[in-house]
Scaffold this motif. Sequence first.
Motif, PDB file in Angstrom:
ATOM      1  N   LYS A   1       0.741  -1.287  -0.002  1.00 30.23           N
ATOM      2  CA  LYS A   1      -0.011  -0.154  -0.031  1.00 30.23           C
ATOM      3  C   LYS A   1       0.874   1.150  -0.093  1.00 30.23           C
ATOM      4  O   LYS A   1       0.664   2.021  -0.596  1.00 30.23           O
ATOM      5  CB  LYS A   1      -0.871   0.090   1.310  1.00 30.23           C
ATOM      6  CG  LYS A   1      -2.047   0.900   1.223  1.00 30.23           C
ATOM      7  CD  LYS A   1      -3.035   0.427   0.233  1.00 30.23           C
ATOM      8  CE  LYS A   1      -4.391   1.230   0.645  1.00 30.23           C
ATOM      9  NZ  LYS A   1      -5.237   0.917  -0.408  1.00 30.23           N
ATOM     10  N   VAL A   2       2.108   1.565   0.961  1.00 29.30           N
ATOM     11  CA  VAL A   2       2.742   2.442   0.892  1.00 29.30           C
ATOM     12  C   VAL A   2       3.586   2.562  -0.394  1.00 29.30           C
ATOM     13  O   VAL A   2       3.700   3.747  -0.673  1.00 29.30           O
ATOM     14  CB  VAL A   2       3.632   2.529   2.156  1.00 29.30           C
ATOM     15  CG1 VAL A   2       4.701   3.423   2.037  1.00 29.30           C
ATOM     16  CG2 VAL A   2       2.846   2.533   3.463  1.00 29.30           C
ATOM     17  N   GLY A   3       3.987   1.438  -0.994  1.00 33.31           N
ATOM     18  CA  GLY A   3       4.875   1.505  -2.179  1.00 33.31           C
ATOM     19  C   GLY A   3       3.831   1.957  -3.197  1.00 33.31           C
ATOM     20  O   GLY A   3       4.526   2.771  -4.315  1.00 33.31           O
TER      21      GLY A   3
ATOM     22  N   VAL B   1       1.517   4.404  -2.858  1.00 31.62           N
ATOM     23  CA  VAL B   1       1.243   5.625  -2.675  1.00 31.62           C
ATOM     24  C   VAL B   1       2.528   6.603  -2.789  1.00 31.62           C
ATOM     25  O   VAL B   1       2.560   7.492  -3.744  1.00 31.62           O
ATOM     26  CB  VAL B   1       0.784   5.895  -1.381  1.00 31.62           C
ATOM     27  CG1 VAL B   1       0.628   7.493  -0.954  1.00 31.62           C
ATOM     28  CG2 VAL B   1      -0.551   5.032  -1.290  1.00 31.62           C
ATOM     29  N   ILE B   2       3.621   5.955  -2.440  1.00 33.40           N
ATOM     30  CA  ILE B   2       4.988   7.127  -2.527  1.00 33.40           C
ATOM     31  C   ILE B   2       5.946   6.718  -3.511  1.00 33.40           C
ATOM     32  O   ILE B   2       6.917   7.244  -3.844  1.00 33.40           O
ATOM     33  CB  ILE B   2       5.610   7.079  -1.317  1.00 33.40           C
ATOM     34  CG1 ILE B   2       6.152   5.765  -0.748  1.00 33.40           C
ATOM     35  CG2 ILE B   2       4.555   7.859  -0.196  1.00 33.40           C
ATOM     36  CD1 ILE B   2       6.885   6.133   0.793  1.00 33.40           C
ATOM     37  N   GLY B   3       5.826   5.337  -3.913  1.00 35.08           N
ATOM     38  CA  GLY B   3       6.572   4.547  -4.909  1.00 35.08           C
ATOM     39  C   GLY B   3       7.556   3.620  -4.105  1.00 35.08           C
ATOM     40  O   GLY B   3       7.748   3.609  -3.054  1.00 35.08           O
TER      41      GLY B   3
ATOM     42  N   PRO C   1      11.024   5.403  -2.669  1.00 31.73           N
ATOM     43  CA  PRO C   1      10.949   5.922  -1.427  1.00 31.73           C
ATOM     44  C   PRO C   1      10.557   4.895  -0.222  1.00 31.73           C
ATOM     45  O   PRO C   1      11.049   4.842   0.937  1.00 31.73           O
ATOM     46  CB  PRO C   1      10.076   6.739  -1.635  1.00 31.73           C
ATOM     47  CG  PRO C   1       9.860   7.313  -2.992  1.00 31.73           C
ATOM     48  CD  PRO C   1      10.507   5.702  -3.615  1.00 31.73           C
ATOM     49  N   THR C   2      10.025   3.860  -0.537  1.00 28.72           N
ATOM     50  CA  THR C   2       9.582   2.726   0.467  1.00 28.72           C
ATOM     51  C   THR C   2      10.790   2.083   0.888  1.00 28.72           C
ATOM     52  O   THR C   2      10.834   2.071   1.943  1.00 28.72           O
ATOM     53  CB  THR C   2       8.203   1.755  -0.096  1.00 28.72           C
ATOM     54  OG1 THR C   2       7.365   2.646  -0.544  1.00 28.72           O
ATOM     55  CG2 THR C   2       8.114   0.907   0.712  1.00 28.72           C
TER      56      THR C   2
ATOM     57  N   LEU D   1      13.045   4.334   3.044  1.00 32.75           N
ATOM     58  CA  LEU D   1      12.237   4.330   4.356  1.00 32.75           C
ATOM     59  C   LEU D   1      12.643   3.100   5.171  1.00 32.75           C
ATOM     60  O   LEU D   1      13.024   3.187   6.270  1.00 32.75           O
ATOM     61  CB  LEU D   1      10.798   4.395   4.412  1.00 32.75           C
ATOM     62  CG  LEU D   1      10.343   5.717   4.231  1.00 32.75           C
ATOM     63  CD1 LEU D   1       8.833   5.816   3.891  1.00 32.75           C
ATOM     64  CD2 LEU D   1      10.628   6.621   5.430  1.00 32.75           C
TER      65      LEU D   1
END
Length: 148
Positions: free
Chosen positions: A19-21, A23-25, A28-29, A32
């Motif tokens: 999900k995070v990947g 949204v932000i790519g 960046p995931t 992080l």
Amino acid sequence: MFFLLFLVFPFLELALLIKVGGVIGVLPTLLLLIVSAVLGSTLLRVAGLATALRAREKLARGEAPEREMLEGMLVALGGGLLILPGFISDVIGLLCLLPFTRRLILRRLLARIEEQAMRQRAFADDLQARNAPERPNVIEGEFERRDQ
């Protein structure tokens, strides 16, 4: 309970990573995750060293460092969780490593340990009272034997 946790937790972590990947790519995931692992290992070293020093001071004063031992376990758990890839484990790890949340967790943990110890003492006392043999009625007195 733990089996279910170990079965469900990786799927939750993976779902959140996807999900995070999304949204932000991806890059960046991954950054992080790398930053959280580096931060975790650094915080583990710093907080672990501080806890070890406090435990050593208590030992030098002749006191038992039980609180510091529990705090050290929380620090190790938090650092390990931060090193693991995943955002849920990172949040839990940070909660274990930050001093004010670690103290809250420690207070609750100590209260639970004390409650469990009191329950076990009460159970042991009850069990001992049940298994204690009944004492016979004894009447103390003096006697004199008279032979005829």
